[in-house]
Design a protein around this motif. Structure first.
Motif, short mmCIF file in Angstrom:
data_model
loop_
_atom_site.label_atom_id
_atom_site.label_comp_id
_atom_site.label_asym_id
_atom_site.label_seq_id
_atom_site.Cartn_x
_atom_site.Cartn_y
_atom_site.Cartn_z
N SER A 179 0.84 -1.20 0.00
CA SER A 179 0.00 0.00 0.00
C SER A 179 0.88 1.25 0.00
CB SER A 179 -0.91 0.01 1.23
OG SER A 179 -0.14 0.27 2.41
N ASP A 180 0.27 2.40 -0.25
CA ASP A 180 1.05 3.65 -0.22
C ASP A 180 1.73 3.83 1.13
OD1 ASP A 180 -0.06 3.97 -2.71
OD2 ASP A 180 -0.85 5.98 -2.34
N ALA A 181 0.99 3.60 2.20
CA ALA A 181 1.54 3.79 3.55
C ALA A 181 2.70 2.82 3.80
CB ALA A 181 0.45 3.59 4.60
N GLY A 182 2.53 1.57 3.36
CA GLY A 182 3.59 0.59 3.56
C GLY A 182 4.83 0.90 2.76
N GLN A 183 4.64 1.35 1.53
CA GLN A 183 5.77 1.72 0.68
C GLN A 183 6.51 2.94 1.24
OE1 GLN A 183 6.35 0.10 -3.06
NE2 GLN A 183 6.09 -1.20 -1.27
N ILE A 184 5.79 3.86 1.80
CA ILE A 184 6.41 5.04 2.41
C ILE A 184 7.21 4.62 3.65
CG2 ILE A 184 5.91 7.18 3.67
CD1 ILE A 184 3.56 7.58 1.68
N ASN A 185 6.65 3.69 4.42
CA ASN A 185 7.39 3.19 5.59
C ASN A 185 8.75 2.63 5.17
OD1 ASN A 185 5.46 3.82 7.50
ND2 ASN A 185 4.54 1.79 7.53
N LEU A 186 8.77 1.84 4.10
CA LEU A 186 10.02 1.25 3.61
C LEU A 186 10.99 2.33 3.14
CD1 LEU A 186 8.42 -1.70 1.65
CD2 LEU A 186 9.95 -1.95 3.60
N ALA A 187 10.46 3.34 2.46
CA ALA A 187 11.31 4.43 1.97
C ALA A 187 11.96 5.20 3.10
CB ALA A 187 10.49 5.37 1.08
N LYS A 188 11.28 5.26 4.24
CA LYS A 188 11.87 5.91 5.41
C LYS A 188 13.13 5.17 5.86
CE LYS A 188 7.57 7.85 7.27
NZ LYS A 188 6.56 7.76 8.37
N VAL A 202 3.62 5.52 -6.13
CA VAL A 202 3.55 6.02 -4.76
C VAL A 202 4.19 7.40 -4.67
CG1 VAL A 202 4.23 5.64 -2.37
CG2 VAL A 202 3.55 3.71 -3.79
N LYS A 203 3.46 8.35 -4.12
CA LYS A 203 3.96 9.71 -3.90
C LYS A 203 4.56 9.79 -2.51
CE LYS A 203 4.42 14.21 -4.21
NZ LYS A 203 5.55 14.80 -4.98
N LEU A 204 5.88 9.92 -2.45
CA LEU A 204 6.55 9.99 -1.16
C LEU A 204 6.46 11.39 -0.58
CD1 LEU A 204 9.84 8.02 -1.98
CD2 LEU A 204 7.76 7.15 -0.89
N PRO A 205 6.29 11.52 0.72
CA PRO A 205 6.34 12.83 1.35
C PRO A 205 7.69 13.50 1.06
CG PRO A 205 5.53 11.18 2.89
CD PRO A 205 6.03 10.44 1.69
N ASP A 206 7.71 14.80 0.96
CA ASP A 206 8.93 15.52 0.59
C ASP A 206 10.09 15.19 1.52
OD1 ASP A 206 7.64 16.67 -1.52
OD2 ASP A 206 7.25 18.58 -0.50
N GLU A 207 9.80 15.08 2.83
CA GLU A 207 10.88 14.83 3.78
C GLU A 207 11.48 13.44 3.63
OE1 GLU A 207 7.02 13.90 6.02
OE2 GLU A 207 7.75 15.37 4.55
#
Length: 368
Positions: free
Chosen positions: A301-310, A320-325
């Motif tokens: 999911s978007d949230a899960g993919q963002i977690n991994l990117a962190k 997936v659109k990653l938050p700027d930070e």
């Protein structure tokens, strides 16, 4: 992603792949008959309901400190009430555990290097679940039946100490024209180092079947006395022992931020690099199969993919659109234009077996 976890580097233990594959072939005469996947004919909402009823998900090789799994486990707890435990282990160990415990299973889901996905399927220890994001996953990054799916990917990158190299290389040509030493790691043993040679081969027209262009590139550096034998660990970079190193991007970015973001620069070489990834496998004998499926669904999911990117792991879903930070900590997407995934892991396994001898004869023998 912490350096302590680097021992699980992509494709680590290809020898283990060979051993597991041979074992699978030996056992193929009497395959274990298993029921159809519990996901059959269930909607995502029904899977979620059953997962909540199960209430627990047990993972292997997915500790809090790797790829920021911590946030995903916290989310699964707060959103769905799933309790979680993990036992950290290598890809080969995960598959062996699934098989050894088939009559009394404890684990539900694991995270393995992509080369181990087909091995797990051949061993008969996985069950399929494609998730609602199936169509967004590249063909190279998934089993056709959904037995394994890559959740995040990485590429070989260049990490440069800007205090030692004023113009950080952005390409293999830049390295060729430089006068500094380059650390690759132990190509005779380390998967990450072997993939660095493959990355160079890809850049100069080779592939997993033809590693020679990569060998030639490093042989030339060796003749110039420009191969560093320093260990490509965070301590070596911190001490200033390595001007330029070749690492998976997730390792390089982690090192950069752990030491000093202003002191290091990380780039994907422009002419080409290699892409690999980690895939989830769901235990065929999982005691909480629907919780495992919900976990895979959330990871993609978007949230899960963002977690991994962190955790510096590049999402497998391009949409997936990653938050700027989060995005600003990663390498710009355009740098990956010429990074290519391995297409034939059987061929690479054979090449990797020959690589240590080629490295010793054609690179180390020319060291100055």
């Amino acid at each position: 992603m912490q350096a302590a976890k680097a021992g699980r580097a992509w494709l680590a233990g290809l020898a283990s792949v060979a051993v597991l594959t041979m074992t699978a072939c030996a056992n193929s005469a009497a395959p274990v008959q298993q029921p159809a996947s519990p996901a059959a004919n269930l909607t995502p909402a029904e899977i979620e309901h059953k997962a909540k009823t199960e209430g627990t998900v047990v993972s292997v090789g997915m500790p809090d400190s790797w790829a920021n799994w911590k946030d995903t486990w916290n989310d699964l707890g707060s959103k769905y009430g799933l309790k979680h435990t993990d036992t950290d282990m290598s890809s080969a160990e995960e598959i062996a555990k699934f098989e050894a415990e088939k009559n009394n299973p404890t684990a539900d889901i694991g995270d393995v290097g992509i080369a181990f996905g087909p091995v797990a399927v051949e061993k008969g220890v996985t069950q399929p679940y494609k998730t609602s994001y199936w169509d967004e996953i590249p063909a190279w990054a998934k089993d056709t039946d959904g037995h394994w799916i890559v959740g995040y990917q990485g590429s070989i990158s260049l990490i440069t100490n800007k205090e030692l190299v004023k113009n950080p290389p952005k390409s293999w040509a830049d390295i060729k024209n430089g006068d500094y030493k380059v650390a690759v790691g132990d190509v005779t043993k380390a998967a990450q180092a072997q993939m660095a040679v493959l990355a160079a081969a890809i850049a100069f027209g080779g592939d997993e079947k033809n590693i020679q262009p990569g060998i030639d590139f490093f042989a030339e550096l060796a003749k110039q006395g420009r191969i560093s034998l320093a260990d490509v660990k965070v301590a070596s970079f911190e001490k200033g022992e390595i001007p330029v190193g070749l690492l998976w991007d997730f390792n390089a970015l982690g090192y950069r931020d752990q030491i000093d973001p202003n002191r290091f620069e990380v780039n994907i070489p422009q002419e080409g690099s290699v892409v690999s990834g980690y895939a989830t496998i769901i235990n065929k004998y999982a005691p909480h199969p629907h919780a495992a499926m919900l976990t895979r669904e959330y990871i993609l999911s978007d949230a899960g993919q963002i977690n991994l990117a962190k955790g510096y792991a590049r999402p497998i879903r391009d949409s997936v659109k990653l938050p700027d930070e989060v995005a600003k900590k990663l390498i710009p997407k355009e740098q990956y234009a010429n990074a290519k995934p391995i297409q034939d892991y059987k061929a690479w396994e054979e090449t990797a077996k020959k690589l240590p001898q080629l490295w010793q004869e054609q690179v180390l023998a020319n060291m100055k």
